[in-house]
Design a protein around this motif. Structure first.
Motif, PDB file in Angstrom:
ATOM      1  N   ALA A 288      48.868  50.141  40.409  1.00 31.49           N
ATOM      2  CA  ALA A 288      49.032  48.689  40.429  1.00 31.49           C
ATOM      3  C   ALA A 288      47.728  48.270  41.295  1.00 31.49           C
ATOM      4  N   ARG A 289      47.685  48.912  42.484  1.00 35.74           N
ATOM      5  CA  ARG A 289      46.716  48.300  43.499  1.00 35.74           C
ATOM      6  C   ARG A 289      45.264  48.525  43.063  1.00 35.74           C
ATOM      7  N   ASP A 290      45.231  49.834  42.673  1.00 35.96           N
ATOM      8  CA  ASP A 290      43.785  50.300  42.268  1.00 35.96           C
ATOM      9  C   ASP A 290      43.150  50.007  40.884  1.00 35.96           C
ATOM     10  N   LEU A 291      44.054  49.774  40.085  1.00 38.67           N
ATOM     11  CA  LEU A 291      43.767  49.643  38.719  1.00 38.67           C
ATOM     12  C   LEU A 291      43.435  48.238  38.316  1.00 38.67           C
ATOM     13  N   LEU A 292      44.425  47.259  38.903  1.00 33.90           N
ATOM     14  CA  LEU A 292      44.480  46.149  38.563  1.00 33.90           C
ATOM     15  C   LEU A 292      44.030  44.987  39.742  1.00 33.90           C
ATOM     16  N   GLY A 293      43.978  45.833  41.038  1.00 35.48           N
ATOM     17  CA  GLY A 293      43.563  45.246  42.202  1.00 35.48           C
ATOM     18  C   GLY A 293      44.633  44.038  42.897  1.00 35.48           C
ATOM     19  N   TRP A 294      45.706  44.491  42.392  1.00 38.44           N
ATOM     20  CA  TRP A 294      46.938  43.601  42.828  1.00 38.44           C
ATOM     21  C   TRP A 294      47.441  43.955  44.243  1.00 38.44           C
ATOM     22  N   LYS A 295      47.856  43.016  44.908  1.00 43.35           N
ATOM     23  CA  LYS A 295      48.580  43.188  46.193  1.00 43.35           C
ATOM     24  C   LYS A 295      49.617  42.307  46.426  1.00 43.35           C
ATOM     25  N   PRO A 296      50.747  42.642  47.232  1.00 40.50           N
ATOM     26  CA  PRO A 296      51.807  41.760  47.400  1.00 40.50           C
ATOM     27  C   PRO A 296      51.402  40.289  47.941  1.00 40.50           C
ATOM     28  N   VAL A 297      51.895  39.264  47.255  1.00 39.29           N
ATOM     29  CA  VAL A 297      51.464  38.019  48.085  1.00 39.29           C
ATOM     30  C   VAL A 297      52.338  37.397  49.391  1.00 39.29           C
ATOM     31  N   VAL A 298      53.491  37.985  49.352  1.00 43.43           N
ATOM     32  CA  VAL A 298      54.317  37.633  50.657  1.00 43.43           C
ATOM     33  C   VAL A 298      54.950  39.025  51.196  1.00 43.43           C
ATOM     34  N   THR A 299      55.264  38.844  52.536  1.00 45.44           N
ATOM     35  CA  THR A 299      55.791  40.048  53.198  1.00 45.44           C
ATOM     36  C   THR A 299      57.491  39.951  52.931  1.00 45.44           C
ATOM     37  N   MET A 300      57.938  41.080  53.295  1.00 43.89           N
ATOM     38  CA  MET A 300      59.574  41.065  53.292  1.00 43.89           C
ATOM     39  C   MET A 300      60.122  40.049  54.258  1.00 43.89           C
ATOM     40  N   ASP A 301      59.480  39.533  55.604  1.00 40.71           N
ATOM     41  CA  ASP A 301      60.091  38.674  56.380  1.00 40.71           C
ATOM     42  C   ASP A 301      59.658  37.274  55.902  1.00 40.71           C
ATOM     43  N   GLU A 302      58.715  37.182  55.169  1.00 38.85           N
ATOM     44  CA  GLU A 302      58.640  35.595  54.639  1.00 38.85           C
ATOM     45  C   GLU A 302      59.526  35.449  53.636  1.00 38.85           C
ATOM     46  N   GLN A 303      59.839  36.410  52.768  1.00 44.26           N
ATOM     47  CA  GLN A 303      60.653  36.222  51.671  1.00 44.26           C
ATOM     48  C   GLN A 303      62.064  36.033  51.925  1.00 44.26           C
ATOM     49  N   LEU A 304      62.474  36.723  53.388  1.00 43.69           N
ATOM     50  CA  LEU A 304      63.758  36.641  53.762  1.00 43.69           C
ATOM     51  C   LEU A 304      64.006  35.214  54.294  1.00 43.69           C
ATOM     52  N   ARG A 305      62.969  34.735  54.820  1.00 39.95           N
ATOM     53  CA  ARG A 305      62.804  33.163  55.470  1.00 39.95           C
ATOM     54  C   ARG A 305      63.101  32.021  54.489  1.00 39.95           C
ATOM     55  N   VAL A 306      62.305  32.584  53.184  1.00 40.34           N
ATOM     56  CA  VAL A 306      62.483  31.590  52.180  1.00 40.34           C
ATOM     57  C   VAL A 306      64.178  31.624  51.857  1.00 40.34           C
ATOM     58  N   MET A 307      64.476  32.738  51.641  1.00 40.97           N
ATOM     59  CA  MET A 307      66.155  32.925  51.146  1.00 40.97           C
ATOM     60  C   MET A 307      66.779  32.226  52.116  1.00 40.97           C
ATOM     61  N   ALA A 308      66.671  32.360  53.322  1.00 38.23           N
ATOM     62  CA  ALA A 308      67.612  31.530  54.592  1.00 38.23           C
ATOM     63  C   ALA A 308      67.435  29.959  54.427  1.00 38.23           C
ATOM     64  N   ASN A 309      66.147  29.669  54.131  1.00 40.49           N
ATOM     65  CA  ASN A 309      65.887  28.160  53.935  1.00 40.49           C
ATOM     66  C   ASN A 309      66.441  27.630  52.771  1.00 40.49           C
TER      67      ASN A 309
END
Length: 313
Positions: A288-309
């Motif tokens: 996914a990263r090499d062929l499509l140039g994709w990379k995650p847009v959030v970290t686990m800690d950032e997503q967990l904080r969104v969940m808490a909010n």
């Protein structure tokens, strides 16, 4: 304007994907089984002639609809009905999409198609021989094979995405249960676990699905199988500590030997749950990263904080 139909549009991943696509300026067609209040939703309770009408003008379909797990304690016949229904639903939409002139079909499968666990230092890749261990994973694998045949026969561009456990606001299942237990201060017997689990934030998953659903942005995705994740596997104790930090509480971890927990889980008929919490499952998402140039847009800690909010914490 690009027009994308999303089956299972009112589900956990579906709602997030539809919202993400709308922000990108995509004309989204959420398909639901019953009224859910989503803007522009189309109600399709079962496969039939209604599919032709909702697919008009669509450039791509992202197929999320289906049951998240097989019925517990079902008979062999019950499980076969479940498997057939899952495969039939995916194939019905793919055949209708091809007939309607839709260019691309994105099928959201599961990392469980590869297997339930990986050995230390190993990771599943897209090229590995599938090893589904339960009826849910088998249904996904059967659907993948059937969809490949349809794609070959019709020219439909098929993209298969196998995510691991997905977490984020509105999610349910085992991850939500872990969050609830940590927030209640329940002592959890995972302090001695030394595993590695790949997971993916729902924000990252829908970003990848949106990329795959856009043929112009991802021409190389056609005919491919992708494993996707947040990129960094996490051990169960570390996951619980990160949840606690995001929610402003403390994880109470007890150093219970994993072998003892496996034995107890087996006696209670909960071996699969224990495997997910105690064993390793690591994905190689380099395609996914090499062929499509994709990379995650959030970290686990950032997503967990969104969940808490979202939970008002």
């Amino acid at each position: 304007m690009t027009r994308i139909l999303v089956t299972g549009g009112s589900g956990f991943i579906g709602r997030t994907l539809c919202g993400h696509l709308q922000i990108l300026g995509v004309d989204v067609v959420p398909v639901v089984r019953r009224v859910s209040g989503m803007p522009g939703e189309q109600i399709v309770a079962r496969l039939g002639t209604a599919l032709d009408a909702v697919l008009v003008g669509c450039d791509a379909v992202v197929h999320l609809a289906g049951d998240a797990q097989a019925p517990r304690g079902g008979t062999t016949a019950d499980l076969e009905v479940f498997r057939s229904a899952q495969v039939g639903l995916a194939c019905g939409w793919a055949q209708a999409a091809a007939a309607a002139g839709v260019r691309r079909f994105v099928f959201v499968s599961s990392a469980k198609v590869n297997g339930e666990w990986t050995a230390d230092g190993q990771a599943f890749s897209s090229d590995d021989t599938p090893g589904p261990q339960d009826i849910y994973a088998q249904s996904k694998w059967d659907a993948e094979q059937a969809l490949c045949r349809i794609a070959t026969e019709t020219g439909l561009e098929l993209v298969i995405v196998r995510p691991p456990m997905v977490y984020g606001p509105g999610g349910r299942g085992n991850f939500a249960a872990l969050v609830a237990a940590v927030c209640r201060g329940v002592p959890l017997p995972f302090g001695a676990v030394r595993n590695h689990r790949s997971m993916i934030a729902v924000t990252n998953l829908v970003d990848f699905l949106a990329l795959c659903a856009d043929p112009a942005a991802s021409p190389g995705a056609a005919g491919r199988v992708f494993l996707v994740s947040d990129g960094q596997p996490v051990a169960t104790p570390e996951l619980l500590k990160r949840i606690a930090q995001a929610y402003g509480c403390k994880a109470r971890l007890l150093p219970v030997p994993p072998a003892f927990m496996v034995t107890v889980a087996r006696l209670l008929g909960r071996r699969q749950v224990a495997d997910r919490l105690l064993g390793s499952l690591v994905l190689d998402d380099s395609l996914a990263r090499d062929l499509l140039g994709w990379k995650p847009v959030v970290t686990m800690d950032e997503q967990l904080r969104v969940m808490a909010n979202a939970a008002g914490v």
